[in-house]
Design a protein around this motif. Structure first.
Motif, PDB file in Angstrom:
ATOM      1  N   LEU A   1      -9.520   5.093   3.905  1.00  0.00           N
ATOM      2  CA  LEU A   1      -9.138   6.637   4.436  1.00  0.00           C
ATOM      3  C   LEU A   1      -8.374   7.254   3.322  1.00  0.00           C
ATOM      4  N   ILE A   2      -7.703   6.442   2.639  1.00  0.00           N
ATOM      5  CA  ILE A   2      -7.101   7.289   1.194  1.00  0.00           C
ATOM      6  C   ILE A   2      -7.918   7.456   0.390  1.00  0.00           C
TER       7      ILE A   2
ATOM      8  N   LYS B   1      -8.509  12.832   1.950  1.00  0.00           N
ATOM      9  CA  LYS B   1      -8.116  13.606   3.034  1.00  0.00           C
ATOM     10  C   LYS B   1      -6.718  13.059   3.798  1.00  0.00           C
ATOM     11  N   PHE B   2      -6.741  11.950   3.550  1.00  0.00           N
ATOM     12  CA  PHE B   2      -5.602  11.066   4.079  1.00  0.00           C
ATOM     13  C   PHE B   2      -4.504  10.663   3.075  1.00  0.00           C
ATOM     14  N   SER B   3      -3.384  10.451   3.755  1.00  0.00           N
ATOM     15  CA  SER B   3      -1.983  10.061   2.784  1.00  0.00           C
ATOM     16  C   SER B   3      -1.492   9.134   3.731  1.00  0.00           C
ATOM     17  N   VAL B   4      -0.638   8.300   3.045  1.00  0.00           N
ATOM     18  CA  VAL B   4       0.408   7.522   4.018  1.00  0.00           C
ATOM     19  C   VAL B   4       1.074   8.089   4.836  1.00  0.00           C
TER      20      VAL B   4
ATOM     21  N   THR C   1     -10.774   9.014   0.613  1.00  0.00           N
ATOM     22  CA  THR C   1     -11.327  10.079   0.931  1.00  0.00           C
ATOM     23  C   THR C   1     -10.846  11.456   0.331  1.00  0.00           C
TER      24      THR C   1
ATOM     25  N   ILE D   1      -7.127   1.314   5.388  1.00  0.00           N
ATOM     26  CA  ILE D   1      -6.064   2.117   4.754  1.00  0.00           C
ATOM     27  C   ILE D   1      -6.701   2.601   3.533  1.00  0.00           C
ATOM     28  N   GLU D   2      -7.351   1.715   2.727  1.00  0.00           N
ATOM     29  CA  GLU D   2      -8.002   2.137   1.366  1.00  0.00           C
ATOM     30  C   GLU D   2      -9.050   3.136   1.558  1.00  0.00           C
TER      31      GLU D   2
ATOM     32  N   LEU E   1       0.750  -1.325  -0.088  1.00  0.00           N
ATOM     33  CA  LEU E   1       0.091  -0.024  -0.049  1.00  0.00           C
ATOM     34  C   LEU E   1       0.947   1.185  -0.009  1.00  0.00           C
TER      35      LEU E   1
ATOM     36  N   SER F   1       0.060  10.860   6.748  1.00  0.00           N
ATOM     37  CA  SER F   1      -0.730  11.226   7.862  1.00  0.00           C
ATOM     38  C   SER F   1      -1.195  10.104   8.448  1.00  0.00           C
ATOM     39  N   ILE F   2      -1.367   8.674   8.051  1.00  0.00           N
ATOM     40  CA  ILE F   2      -1.576   7.554   8.527  1.00  0.00           C
ATOM     41  C   ILE F   2      -0.622   7.206   9.561  1.00  0.00           C
TER      42      ILE F   2
END
Length: 328
Positions: A293-294, A298-301, A296, A290-291, A261, A303-304
């Motif tokens: 959140l990404i 609004k999230f990236s690797v 949306t 993870i998929e 990912l 930020s996670i």
């Protein structure tokens, strides 16, 4: 007639194949229920079904699965005693289906076990909940298992109130071999320079982590240190739990899922050090979150990695509804 009865009884005990081949029998009672001094009780007794169903509200289909070689009066007295001590019908059904021999216990033996827990300050409702969640307690010896374990816990924790508090969290401490699990595991953590106050805090918070074999605890401690988790950090015990219950193969599957990912090995280590409990979820669940959140936007690797605790939340109950609110 006595000779015939003895002959029949001998055949009954010495020829188990006749029982094993009988498709109508779902449960073979232990041999100690049969005695030459109680030949009259060997005949099937339909009254036990009436006692269970009509007096104690057992489900008929459950009652019919129990063995018929029972003393209905004794069974009635045992169930009545347990009901008087706050057991619900559902709890009684669970106990009896787990081990029908409970119906043959003596009231004196039950009373003595209940008194041990009452002396700790546990209420009858709490004792009923504890026993129904761990049926082995009723089968365990007071002198050889229960009292030694409770004494060991009191010596470690300091008071009856603290022992009761721990048993409410996990009743397995009553019947587990604490000399091979809890006590050496506490010593292992003490040798890691973890203060006793912190160890006890962890014990109340994650009691299952202390009931693994000591060699598993040592291996988990070594791995947590290797991964750079600070021994003084509160997350140290969570890291141990992950290694307790995650084999090498499963760990590699989760790490490879993160790599696929877009996470680097450094990202994985950073996430683990911050929130090791996230790695207790399956690789598929981790991938789905993870998929989600990404997707949306609004999230990236990165930020996670900065906030991995997000992966511990349920999509339907937590992440999804919150994302809908944020869109508004």
């Amino acid at each position: 007639m006595i000779a015939i009865a003895r002959k029949n009884l001998s055949c009954l005990v010495l020829s188990p194949n006749s029982f094993l081949c009988n498709s109508n029998l779902h449960f073979l009672p232990p041999i100690h229920f049969f005695s030459t001094s109680r030949i009259n009780t060997l005949a099937p007794c339909a009254d036990i079904h009436d006692v269970l169903v009509n007096k104690h509200q057992f489900l008929p289909e459950l009652a019919s699965r129990l063995p018929k070689f029972r003393d209905p009066q004794k069974a009635d007295s045992v169930l009545s005693f347990l009901k008087e001590n706050s057991f619900t019908t559902a709890q009684l059904q669970k106990l009896v289906m787990y081990d029908p021999r409970i119906l043959g216990f003596t009231i004196e033996g039950l009373e003595s076990k209940f008194k041990v827990f009452q002396d700790l300050g546990l209420s009858s409702e709490e004792i009923a909940k504890m026993i129904s969640s761990n049926e082995r307690i009723l089968q365990s010896s007071i002198a050889k298992k229960i009292i030694p374990n409770l004494s060991m816990l009191k010596g470690l924790l300091g008071s009856n109130d603290d022992v009761a508090r721990l048993l409410k969290r996990l009743s397995w401490f009553v019947v587990h071999d604490l000399e091979k699990t809890l006590m050496p595991n506490v010593e292992i953590l003490k040798r890691c320079s973890i203060p006793m106050e912190r160890i006890l805090h962890l014990l109340y918070g994650l009691p299952r982590a202390f009931l693994v074999k000591s060699d598993i605890m040592r291996r988990s401690v070594d791995k947590a240190i290797e991964f750079g988790v600070p021994r003084t950090s509160v997350v140290f015990i969570y890291a141990l739990c992950v290694f307790h219950f995650t084999g090498e193969g499963m760990w590699e599957v989760k790490v490879q899922t993160l790599r696929d990912l877009g996470f680097s090995d450094d990202d994985v280590l950073a996430m683990f050090r911050k929130q090791p409990s996230v790695f207790r979820i399956s690789g598929n669940k981790m991938k789905n979150k993870i998929e989600f959140l990404i997707a949306t936007g609004k999230f990236s690797v990165s930020s996670i990695v900065a906030c991995p605790v997000a992966l511990s939340y349920n999509i339907e109950r937590r992440l999804g509804p919150r994302m809908q609110i944020l869109r508004l």
